[in-house]
Enzyme design. Structure first.
Site, short mmCIF file in Angstrom:
data_model
loop_
_atom_site.label_atom_id
_atom_site.label_comp_id
_atom_site.label_asym_id
_atom_site.label_seq_id
_atom_site.Cartn_x
_atom_site.Cartn_y
_atom_site.Cartn_z
N ASP A 194 0.87 -1.17 0.00
CA ASP A 194 0.00 0.00 0.00
C ASP A 194 0.91 1.22 0.00
O ASP A 194 1.49 1.57 1.03
CB ASP A 194 -0.90 -0.02 1.24
N LYS A 246 2.93 11.35 -3.61
CA LYS A 246 1.78 10.71 -4.25
C LYS A 246 0.77 11.74 -4.78
O LYS A 246 0.05 11.48 -5.73
CB LYS A 246 1.10 9.77 -3.25
N GLU A 255 -7.25 0.75 -4.28
CA GLU A 255 -7.18 0.65 -2.83
C GLU A 255 -8.50 0.19 -2.18
O GLU A 255 -8.48 -0.70 -1.32
CB GLU A 255 -6.72 1.99 -2.25
N ASP A 306 -12.63 5.22 1.75
CA ASP A 306 -11.18 5.26 1.96
C ASP A 306 -10.71 6.71 1.98
O ASP A 306 -10.54 7.34 0.94
CB ASP A 306 -10.48 4.48 0.84
#
Length: 597
Positions: free
Chosen positions: A39, A100, A205, A231
């Site tokens: 992850d 990211k 994810e 999420d």
């Protein structure tokens, strides 16, 4: 669709993907070693592996189950993970985080420009509008792309896994936000390549979290549930509505989200509030003071975490600037007020996701919370109110569930038989299409189409005797093509002379199981084709640049190992001297000898 233990799919494109994966599994015989699940988070990353009949979340060298997605450069070494984060307050200009949020984006994008204003380190425009960070390392200035920074984090997770497993790791399933576009997915794959990893599969994810939920709750093969995965992490917000049929089949119905919404935004709002408060009290402006803002950000993040279980927190910093201390109490109510706009945006995305899935609130059996920011009480309260008081599912670890699900997928693709079968039917998060006359976006593959998929549209020439046609590939939901994300363009030539509208060109869009696109244009009358595999966004990294970065990454790894070796040798020497001193003392040696030691 991916189903390893079932009959071959009939669709030609899907069958090709199936053959490739099965061939890898059949030929490996376990020789390629274990496949891990990673992850790769905005603020923290996590790695897991299938071992001894179960999924193990792997602790890092500090004993923690998650690792900060942070890289720091000093005068003597490079630090990745906890070591990097622990020194951020004193070295903010050379400590890189939030890669990211910038990976796969263009420097000129509005969101990138807004982020840069709040970052304590320098981000500059690289070749072809690519954002690059600028740092000082060992007395020299260096520039790194977001792919390189992310590769350093992935390399760290690879090392953590290898230390636990006891052998080299090459293959990995890596997670990405469901709402990542094609460019961001490709950039993530490049980062993995630089880190020395082969990406067996990119998995969304929320889908990974749903796999973890199904495994943890031991859903039987006759059970069928509609689940909503919420999420909300450090930098991204994802929603996925899935139907889980037993423990092996996961069908995504719709996704929604924002790749630029998360805990970092909540922190930044607190920082802005503190900066304004400090200016009012001391008449000093902290804007542009990297060190002060870096320390303030760390303190605000800590206060945010406290507010998840307390109604009040303090932000206190000694000598923040020019010897002036900063002290302020912030209540949970004030924190919620500062970020209510973001919380409301989450609920609006939720309504859109359910609508796209053709479901009502009552159709959802479980609401699964993933990501550290779902611990915020206001987020939980708003979700519960939206679902008319429904209990939220909190029985999976929000920090580890995504890595857990990725490891399950990695084990499945490696031929481990932890379940009878594992079938993932994911969707493309954004529409894909091309520009037609009038600069209009012509959608070829609508958003939330199950993948892998293959769709074709035919276009006619717009001029007499037109000999070529340009295909511009866009991703997004805007009517005007230019308002969407340009993935790439190419020209197919050799169209025979003919009146306007007589000649036809067929555009075929194919998306693989990783959500990555291949576009082919064919002149219908001649069969001549031209293809664009969107493996390299226009202006991003070339194959040669990637190869150079792989070599640079290996160089950094060797430098890190050499620094560690020297540090260990120095510590061993100190231990030896300490032991020798104690021995001399115990033998009642002369004070003069002790003095010379």
């Amino acid at each position: 669709m991916l189903k390893l233990d079932a009959a071959k799919p009939n669709d030609k494109f899907t069958a090709g993907v199936w053959d490739e994966i099965v061939a890898k599994v059949a030929n490996s015989g376990g020789a390629e070693g274990p496949a891990i699940g990673i992850d790769l988070g905005t603020t923290h990353s996590c790695v897991a592996v299938w071992k001894l009949g179960r999924i193990e979340i792997i602790t890092n060298d500090q004993g923690y189950r998650t690792t900060p997605s942070c890289v720091a450069f000093t005068d003597v070494q490079r630090l990745v993970g906890d070591g990097a984060k622990n020194q951020i307050a004193k070295n903010p200009a050379n400590t890189i985080f939030n890669a990211k949020r910038l990976i796969g984006r263009r420097f000129s994008e509005v969101t990138v420009q807004e982020d840069i204003k709040l970052l304590p380190f320098r981000v500059t425009e690289g070749p072809s509008d690519v954002p690059k960070v600028v740092v000082n390392h060992k007395g020299n200035e260096h520039q790194f792309s977001m792919e390189e920074i992310s590769s350093m984090v992935l390399g760290k997770m690879k090392e953590v896994a290898e230390a636990y497993i006891g052998e080299s790791v090459k293959n990995a399933v890596i997670t990405v936000p469901a709402y990542f576009n094609d460019g961001q997915r490709q950039a993530t794959k490049v980062a993995a390549t630089i880190a020395g990893l082969n990406v067996v599969r990119l998995i969304n994810e929320p889908t990974a979290a749903a796999v973890a939920y199904a495994m943890d709750n031991k859903l039987g093969h006759t059970g069928k549930k509609n689940v909503l995965v919420v999420d909300l992490g450090g930098g991204t917000f994802d929603l996925s509505v899935l139907t889980i049929d037993g423990v092996g089949k996961f069908e995504v119905k719709a996704v929604a989200g924002d790749t630029h919404l998360g805990g970092e935004d909540f922190d930044n709002n607190m920082v802005k509030y503190c900066v304004e408060d400090f200016k009012k009290k001391s008449n000093k402006d902290l804007v542009g003071n990297e060190r002060a803002l870096g320390r303030l950000k760390v303190a605000c993040e800590k206060a945010k975490r406290i507010l998840s279980y307390a109604t009040e927190a303090s932000v206190e910093l000694d000598c923040l600037v020019e010897g002036i201390d900063f002290s302020m109490k912030i209540t949970r109510a004030k924190f919620e007020e500062l970020n209510m706009g973001f919380f409301t945006a989450c609920i609006k995305q939720l309504e859109s996701c359910l609508s796209d899935a053709n479901m009502s609130k009552g159709d959802v059996d479980e609401v699964i919370l993933v990501g550290g920011s779902t611990r915020i009480p206001k987020v939980q309260r708003m979700l519960q109110e939206f679902f008319d008081g429904k209990e939220l599912c909190k029985n999976i670890n929000p920090d580890e569930a995504v890595a857990y699900g990725a490891a399950v997928m990695a084990a499945s693709l490696s031929g481990r038989k932890m379940v009878n079968e594992l079938m993932l039917i994911d969707v493309t998060p954004l529409s894909l299409g091309t520009e037609v006359n009038g600069e209009v976006m012509c959608v070829v593959i609508p958003r939330n189409t199950p993948i892998p998929t293959k769709k074709t549209k035919t276009f006619k020439t717009g001029d007499d005797n037109q000999s070529s046609m340009e295909t511009k590939v866009y991703q997004g939901e805007r009517t005007k093509a230019a308002d969407n994300y340009l993935l790439g363009s190419f020209i197919v030539s050799g169209i025979p002379p003919a009146p306007k509208g007589s000649s036809k060109v067929e555009d075929c869009f194919e998306i693989d199981e990783n959500g990555i696109l291949i576009v082919t244009s064919k002149v219908v009358s001649t069969g001549k084709t031209k293809s664009l595999t969107v493996t390299n966004l226009s202006g991003r990294l070339s194959k040669e640049e990637v190869e150079k970065m792989v070599k640079d990454a290996e160089k950094f790894k060797l430098e890190d190992q050499e620094y560690k070796r020297k540090a260990e040798a120095y510590n061993d020497l100190e231990d030896c001297l300490y032991a020798l001193k104690n021995k001399i003392k115990s033998n009642d040696m002369s004070p003069n000898i002790m003095k010379n030691m």
